[in-house]
Write an enzyme that holds these catalytic residues in place. Structure first.
Site, mmCIF file in Angstrom:
data_model
loop_
_atom_site.group_PDB
_atom_site.id
_atom_site.type_symbol
_atom_site.label_atom_id
_atom_site.label_comp_id
_atom_site.label_asym_id
_atom_site.label_seq_id
_atom_site.Cartn_x
_atom_site.Cartn_y
_atom_site.Cartn_z
ATOM 1 N N GLU A 334 0.788 -1.240 0.000
ATOM 2 C CA GLU A 334 0.000 0.000 0.000
ATOM 3 C C GLU A 334 0.818 1.288 0.000
ATOM 4 O OE1 GLU A 334 -4.168 -1.639 1.938
ATOM 5 O OE2 GLU A 334 -2.928 -0.286 3.141
ATOM 6 N N ILE A 335 2.077 1.242 -0.400
ATOM 7 C CA ILE A 335 2.864 2.474 -0.384
ATOM 8 C C ILE A 335 2.611 3.306 -1.637
ATOM 9 C CG2 ILE A 335 5.157 3.470 -0.176
ATOM 10 C CD1 ILE A 335 6.047 1.052 1.359
#
Length: 703
Positions: A334-335
């Site tokens: 999820e970066i």
């Protein structure tokens, strides 16, 4: 060579204090989601992110030696590493190359021998001349009539034991007191011996991402077969990892096996799992989506940090690459989505120069270092930079790449959206529930048994968790007034909502080709999205997964005034069966029964029956009826060719659908009766009821 008593001293500096000095030195703050410290510093140290706090776990930033440390003495030569490369694979043979790395203390000569302890292939030997330092040798190996390694449910997870043995003699003098591994000690000892044992599986695993009429595919092809992936995301089994023993790992994989899972995602905010974990994945046929350990934050780009990342990746890829269960290397959790969709630049007030510097560090790690390491050290497997590839707020997240869909839960959308928002591969989504009462009793006193008591709130780490559970519960169920009922109903709510997703995803194949829910397990006793609580106890969700992930699924759906029955099959052969559709009043009266023959195609999803709802319920009121679907036929080989209706006919799959949400159903009090029989391997419990009875939960108390 160090002889005699040795002392190893390790100095641990505070990871928080060291990271705070790095935090203070930067002219801007790096995002470090879920770090509950006064200064969010977790991104500066290569340490498990969840130790700093998460929305399902406490903040305990530990230090210590938590995996084995050994001092190994050797002389002459030793096996540093063995990499198995599968050059080709067909029904007649598997052609393998073993890259063997030998470290030599000096010049030497010897023999490398590759053998099968079980006699699965002829032994191969080659002479070797060694120079001081690292020596790489290639050995070719042929396995005749190979038996394939298959994911759980599709065949045997066949493993081959392989031993690589190095024997030889050093051409350099051996000092007094020198000792080689497996050789006699003492001056003049010239021979050395070392052995490396491993297990391999013969299979192909490909991630297929190709342009199509929808957008771009995302599916795994195993041994040439497109496979729908069923499973979950795993977090560490305990907040203090050394407490996890072999028995807990074995129970975990047994639970995955029983729920018909074939893939698990090792989430990037936890740990690179133990060797035992991957050994068990190999044995159970559970494919592993392996994240590198980066999650929900941005990371420094200085040379020391980047060098550390490279060495970390090299070590982990080399450690795990021979496991047949490893299916994919993923850069982070999820970066990419966080940078582009969560407003970090605005939140932290970055200048254009700040943003460029931070994003360049991201690209250096996830678009250069990690893919370079994978390409060089494990070229047969794909690298995927970030999961999800596109955020759930964008339409493209449903047409290509993998998706984390959090419109349900974080977005407050109704469960039916699971049937509408169908991505190519759902790699993360979920809904919370309370753990079982027995678990809650382990950390509460009677006065604590309220969802909002101080003790219970310590075990609820999501800021809106209880609020969201109540909000969704009110849509489907009457409000429970007793704590025990609230706990039970939260699990039923979670299970039924997630069941809608499981079935919708499977019905949508081949558009959707995977469903990995959040999350499989817990690190401590907590209210969370898990299907297994901290003690490994099954919540209702895991039972729902076991039913919805079964190799054959009958999935009835109400679309307007029509009943549609879909059949989904993981089997690699067609199945002849009989579909039975029955309308029931909630009082237990049969209203109608329809039987039709169906041929269930291999490895696919198909709508096999459509009817007017009115004809099935035969005049019953929507609030007072249920529709049951059953597939009946023969299990196992020959099911597609044998006749049905014989004594050996069994229920292959069954399911139910209602016309109204549970709170609107006119349920009647059932006359439940049960018998319990003790058997050699446990108990057999038979329950009968006079009326339709939903979500019966059993407790077994042994005196």
């Amino acid at each position: 060579l160090v002889v005699g008593e040795n002392t190893l001293e390790i100095l641990f500096r505070s990871p928080i204090q060291v990271a705070e000095s790095l935090f203070d030195a930067l002219p801007y703050q790096l995002p470090a989601g879920n770090d509950r410290g006064e200064k969010p510093v977790r991104v500066f140290t290569r340490k498990a992110a969840y130790h700093y706090g998460w929305d399902w776990g406490p903040r305990f930033v530990t230090s210590g030696v938590w995996r084995p440390v050994m001092l190994r003495a050797w002389w002459g030569g030793r096996l540093e590493d063995v990499m198995v490369i599968q050059e080709s694979l067909d029904a007649e043979r598997a052609e393998l190359t073993l890259l063997v790395l030998v470290e030599a203390a000096g010049q030497g000569r010897g023999t490398l021998r590759v053998e099968s302890p079980a006699g699965d292939f002829p032994a191969v030997e080659m002479p070797v001349h060694l120079e001081q330092g690292m020596n790489q040798r290639r050995i070719s190996l042929t396995v005749r009539d190979p038996e394939l390694w298959w994911p759980n449910g599709l065949g045997e997870a066949r493993l081959y034991d392989v031993s690589v043995v190095l024997t030889g003699e050093s051409l350099d003098p051996v000092p007094d007191g020198g000792e080689s591994d497996g050789a006699r000690a003492g001056a003049g000892t010239r021979t050395f011996r070392d052995r490396h044992s491993l297990r391999i599986g013969l299979r192909t695993v490909e991630l297929i991402t190709e342009a199509d009429s929808i957008g771009e595919s995302f599916y795994f092809r195993v041994n040439g077969v497109p496979v729908f992936m069923k499973g979950a995301n795993i977090i560490p089994l305990d907040h203090f990892s050394p407490r996890v023993d072999e028995a807990r790992y074995r129970r975990l994989f047994q639970a995955m096996d029983e729920a018909h899972m074939n893939m698990v995602r090792v989430w990037g905010g936890g740990i690179y799992e133990t060797d035992l974990f991957y050994d068990l994945a190999d044995e159970h046929g559970i494919l592993v989506w392996q994240d590198f350990m980066f999650a929900n934050g941005m990371f420094p780009g200085d040379s020391a940090f980047l060098a550390n990342v490279r060495e970390e990746a090299r070590h982990q890829v080399r450690r795990l690459r021979n496991h047949p269960s490893i299916a994919l290397w993923c850069g982070n959790n999820e970066i990419d989505e966080g940078w582009h969709n969560w407003g970090w630049q605005r939140q932290f007030g970055y200048s254009a120069a700040d943003s460029a510097e931070i994003w360049n560090a991201y690209r250096e790690i996830f678009h250069r270092i990690l893919p370079e390491v994978v390409a060089r050290m494990d070229p047969a497997r794909r690298y995927w930079p970030s999961s999800p590839s596109i955020g759930w707020g964008h339409a493209e997240s449903l047409t290509r790449g993998d998706s984390h869909y959090w419109g349900i839960w974080h977005g407050g959308e109704p469960f039916r959206v699971f049937e509408e928002k169908l991505p190519r591969f759902m790699s993360e989504y979920g809904f919370q529930a309370f753990p079982p009462l027995r678990t809650i009793e382990g950390f509460t006193a009677p006065e604590d048994k309220d969802p909002d008591s101080p003790v219970m709130l310590v075990h609820q780490k999501h800021g809106r968790g209880n609020e969201l559970i109540r909000e969704y519960m009110a849509r489907w169920y009457p409000e429970p007034r007793i704590f025990d009922h609230f706990v039970y109903l939260s699990q039923v709510l979670q299970a039924e909502g997630m069941r809608m997703a499981f079935e919708a995803h499977r019905r949508a194949m081949p558009r959707t080709m995977g469903t990995l829910y959040w999350q499989l397990n817990d690190t401590w006793p907590v209210v969370s999205w898990s299907g297994l609580d901290y003690h490994g106890r099954w919540k209702a969700l895991h039972y729902a997964a076991r039913e919805a992930f079964a190799p054959l699924l009958a999935s009835p759906v109400i679309e307007g005034d029509s009943l549609e029955v879909w059949v989904v099959s993981d089997r690699l052969e067609a199945v002849d069966a009989r579909l039975e559709v029955t309308g029931w009043s909630l009082r237990g009266e049969e209203l109608s029964r329809i039987e039709v023959p169906v041929r269930i195609g291999a490895n696919g999803s198909e709508r096999v029956y459509v009817a007017d709802v009115a004809s099935v319920v035969a005049g019953g009121q929507p609030s007072g009826v249920a529709i049951e679907t059953r597939l009946l036929g023969r299990r196992g080989e020959g099911a597609e060719s044998e006749g049905t209706g014989t004594r050996s006919e069994e229920v292959l799959a069954e399911n139910q659908v209602y016309l109204r949400p549970p709170r609107e159903l006119e349920l009647v009090s059932p006359d439940l009766r049960w018998t319990v029989e003790l058997e050699d391997s446990g108990y057999t419990i038979e329950i009968t009821t006079s009326a339709v009875t939903l979500d019966v939960q059993l407790w077994l108390r042994i005196a």
